[in-house]
Motif scaffolding. Structure first.
Motif, PDB file in Angstrom:
ATOM      1  N   ASN A 180       0.804  -1.228   0.000  1.00 45.58           N
ATOM      2  CA  ASN A 180       0.000   0.000   0.000  1.00 45.58           C
ATOM      3  C   ASN A 180       0.834   1.274   0.000  1.00 45.58           C
ATOM      4  OD1 ASN A 180      -2.479  -1.392   0.078  1.00 45.58           O
ATOM      5  ND2 ASN A 180      -2.338  -1.637   2.292  1.00 45.58           N
ATOM      6  N   GLN A 181       2.163   1.132  -0.030  1.00 47.49           N
ATOM      7  CA  GLN A 181       3.074   2.280  -0.075  1.00 47.49           C
ATOM      8  C   GLN A 181       2.810   3.250   1.086  1.00 47.49           C
ATOM      9  OE1 GLN A 181       3.210   2.257  -4.983  1.00 47.49           O
ATOM     10  NE2 GLN A 181       3.238   4.206  -3.901  1.00 47.49           N
ATOM     11  N   ARG A 182       2.909   2.699   2.304  1.00 47.75           N
ATOM     12  CA  ARG A 182       2.731   3.507   3.508  1.00 47.75           C
ATOM     13  C   ARG A 182       3.993   3.425   4.365  1.00 47.75           C
ATOM     14  NH1 ARG A 182      -2.363   5.273   3.739  1.00 47.75           N
ATOM     15  NH2 ARG A 182      -1.976   6.166   5.804  1.00 47.75           N
ATOM     16  N   ARG A 183       4.412   4.562   4.876  1.00 47.68           N
ATOM     17  CA  ARG A 183       5.621   4.609   5.700  1.00 47.68           C
ATOM     18  C   ARG A 183       5.446   3.770   6.961  1.00 47.68           C
ATOM     19  NH1 ARG A 183       5.295   9.853   3.588  1.00 47.68           N
ATOM     20  NH2 ARG A 183       7.156  10.439   2.393  1.00 47.68           N
ATOM     21  N   LEU A 184       6.588   3.347   7.509  1.00 50.93           N
ATOM     22  CA  LEU A 184       6.590   2.569   8.741  1.00 50.93           C
ATOM     23  C   LEU A 184       7.493   3.246   9.768  1.00 50.93           C
ATOM     24  CD1 LEU A 184       6.903  -1.112   7.464  1.00 50.93           C
ATOM     25  CD2 LEU A 184       4.966  -0.147   8.714  1.00 50.93           C
TER      26      LEU A 184
ATOM     27  N   ARG B 152      13.414   4.273  13.568  1.00 47.52           N
ATOM     28  CA  ARG B 152      13.523   4.777  12.206  1.00 47.52           C
ATOM     29  C   ARG B 152      12.134   4.932  11.597  1.00 47.52           C
ATOM     30  NH1 ARG B 152      18.705   2.650  10.630  1.00 47.52           N
ATOM     31  NH2 ARG B 152      20.122   3.814  11.964  1.00 47.52           N
ATOM     32  N   THR B 153      11.985   5.935  10.736  1.00 46.42           N
ATOM     33  CA  THR B 153      10.809   6.046   9.875  1.00 46.42           C
ATOM     34  C   THR B 153      11.274   5.778   8.455  1.00 46.42           C
ATOM     35  OG1 THR B 153       9.732   7.659  11.318  1.00 46.42           O
ATOM     36  CG2 THR B 153       8.973   7.555   9.041  1.00 46.42           C
TER      37      THR B 153
ATOM     38  N   LEU C  99      13.552  -6.621   4.886  1.00 47.31           N
ATOM     39  CA  LEU C  99      12.811  -5.480   4.362  1.00 47.31           C
ATOM     40  C   LEU C  99      13.797  -4.539   3.690  1.00 47.31           C
ATOM     41  CD1 LEU C  99      10.382  -3.462   4.164  1.00 47.31           C
ATOM     42  CD2 LEU C  99      11.065  -2.658   6.439  1.00 47.31           C
ATOM     43  N   VAL C 100      13.511  -4.164   2.464  1.00 53.79           N
ATOM     44  CA  VAL C 100      14.279  -3.124   1.769  1.00 53.79           C
ATOM     45  C   VAL C 100      13.453  -1.848   1.840  1.00 53.79           C
ATOM     46  CG1 VAL C 100      15.302  -2.383  -0.405  1.00 53.79           C
ATOM     47  CG2 VAL C 100      15.357  -4.805   0.237  1.00 53.79           C
ATOM     48  N   ALA C 101      14.020  -0.816   2.448  1.00 53.45           N
ATOM     49  CA  ALA C 101      13.258   0.407   2.672  1.00 53.45           C
ATOM     50  C   ALA C 101      14.146   1.625   2.496  1.00 53.45           C
ATOM     51  CB  ALA C 101      12.639   0.412   4.080  1.00 53.45           C
TER      52      ALA C 101
ATOM     53  N   ARG D  86      14.127  -8.726  13.520  1.00 53.59           N
ATOM     54  CA  ARG D  86      14.671  -7.804  14.514  1.00 53.59           C
ATOM     55  C   ARG D  86      13.799  -6.564  14.706  1.00 53.59           C
ATOM     56  NH1 ARG D  86      20.857  -8.182  12.421  1.00 53.59           N
ATOM     57  NH2 ARG D  86      21.338 -10.258  13.213  1.00 53.59           N
ATOM     58  N   VAL D  87      12.676  -6.505  14.012  1.00 54.24           N
ATOM     59  CA  VAL D  87      11.738  -5.407  14.236  1.00 54.24           C
ATOM     60  C   VAL D  87      11.002  -5.671  15.549  1.00 54.24           C
ATOM     61  CG1 VAL D  87       9.673  -4.228  13.383  1.00 54.24           C
ATOM     62  CG2 VAL D  87      11.471  -4.933  11.777  1.00 54.24           C
ATOM     63  N   LEU D  88      11.157  -4.787  16.507  1.00 51.13           N
ATOM     64  CA  LEU D  88      10.557  -4.966  17.832  1.00 51.13           C
ATOM     65  C   LEU D  88       9.136  -4.412  17.887  1.00 51.13           C
ATOM     66  CD1 LEU D  88      13.644  -3.920  19.991  1.00 51.13           C
ATOM     67  CD2 LEU D  88      12.990  -6.221  19.243  1.00 51.13           C
ATOM     68  N   GLU D  89       8.929  -3.239  17.326  1.00 48.59           N
ATOM     69  CA  GLU D  89       7.613  -2.609  17.283  1.00 48.59           C
ATOM     70  C   GLU D  89       7.506  -1.827  15.992  1.00 48.59           C
ATOM     71  OE1 GLU D  89       6.870  -0.133  20.658  1.00 48.59           O
ATOM     72  OE2 GLU D  89       7.639  -1.610  22.089  1.00 48.59           O
TER      73      GLU D  89
END
Length: 326
Positions: free
Chosen positions: A150-154, A170-171, A186-188, A200-203
């Motif tokens: 959906n092309q939404r920032r994280l 990080r954003t 994840l490539v971001a 390793r993504v905690l939240e």
């Protein structure tokens, strides 16, 4: 050959919309003149394809025109059932979707292709995780995949390699997901593309929408990034020489990068060369496994460490003297 190419032109225009002659030529690996002839042949066969002039022009099909012809060959139909990726699809929450798609495809295939595709599914299975390592737990994978789509920032809380003290926030703009040996990455962009190990993504929390770069190619980025990563990881060099047996054993005893590196050098038995490793500590473990088939020439501290270890081993096996247990 021409009939297959005409079908490819038709399906490309149907799936992508307007395309220039040059883009079609690049996609099909033919000349622009060949594309002109193919489009004329499609028009003569009654396919409603027309051209728009100007810088933003190109070929496209009449609005609403769809062909039900897929032109699947035997090999293409079989490959679709090899590409199911049941494990990764299930992790993304798409296991039932993939199964349903394969069922519909099976029903649509003619009998001669259906039987072969069925045998493919019965006799081939893809297991992506590497040996002796369980599947990594990635509880945020489905949400990340949704944001990619959906092309939404994280907004991420991420544990970098090295321990709990290295937690960062990080954003990022998610551009794609890659599964490598059972591990999801994840490539971001942030703003330049970087990679993040999904486990390793905690939240995380979804943010606002962003515009995906039109020129970003996920496969191309991953290939280049993987090459840089390996070269950086194995940035330390130690001077060694190996026997013929040692050179042979290096191809299955060492890591893939190290084996490819040695093959590319093509050293002769006894010839000195620079051996790639992560650190001197890693080199000690890597080279000790080759026994007497390798000699460390430099640096001196690694050579001395190898000598001390070999001497201690000799004492154990020759004199029965075990080192202190503590």
């Amino acid at each position: 050959m021409k009939a297959s190419r005409l079908l490819s032109v038709l399906l490309l225009l149907q799936s992508r919309g307007r395309m220039t002659a040059q883009v079609l030529a690049d996609e099909l690996e033919v000349s622009v003149r060949t594309v002109y002839r193919d489009v004329e042949a499609l028009s003569a066969a009654g396919v409603p394809v027309y051209a728009d002039r100007g810088p933003a022009g190109g070929y496209q099909l009449l609005d609403g025109y769809r062909t039900r012809l897929t032109g699947l060959t035997t090999e293409e139909a079989e490959s679709l059932f090899l590409a199911g990726l049941p494990g990764p699809a299930a992790e993304l929450g798409l296991g039932t979707v993939v199964a349903a798609a394969q069922l519909k495809l099976m029903a649509a295939l003619p009998p001669e292709l259906r039987s072969r595709a069925s045998r493919i599914r019965e006799r081939f299975h893809l297991d992506t995780p590497s040996w002796f390592r369980g599947q990594e737990q990635s509880p945020h994978l489905a949400v990340i995949a949704e944001s990619v789509w959906n092309q939404r920032r994280l907004h991420l809380r991420y544990q970098r390699w090295g321990g709990q003290a290295l937690v960062v926030e990080r954003t990022v703009e998610p551009l794609g997901l890659v599964v490598k040996a059972g591990v999801w990455y994840l490539v971001a962009g942030a703003p330049e593309p970087r990679t993040y190990r999904v486990s390793r993504v905690l939240e995380l929390a979804e943010g606002d929408a962003f515009e995906r770069p039109e020129d970003f190619d996920l496969a191309e980025f991953w290939t280049a990034w993987s090459d840089r990563f390996e070269r950086t990881l194995y940035g330390t060099r130690v001077r060694v020489r190996m026997t013929k047996a040692g050179l042979d054993r290096s191809q299955y005893r060492l890591t893939g990068f190290q084996a490819r590196f040695i093959r590319s050098l093509e050293p002769a038995p006894g010839e000195e060369f620079d051996f790639p490793t992560e650190s001197l500590r890693h080199a000690y473990g890597d080279l000790l496994g080759l026994g007497a088939e390798v000699e460390v020439v430099s640096p001196v501290e690694l050579r001395e460490q190898m000598i001390q270890t070999i001497s201690a081993m000799h004492s154990v096996y020759e004199g029965g003297k075990l080192p202190p247990w503590e």
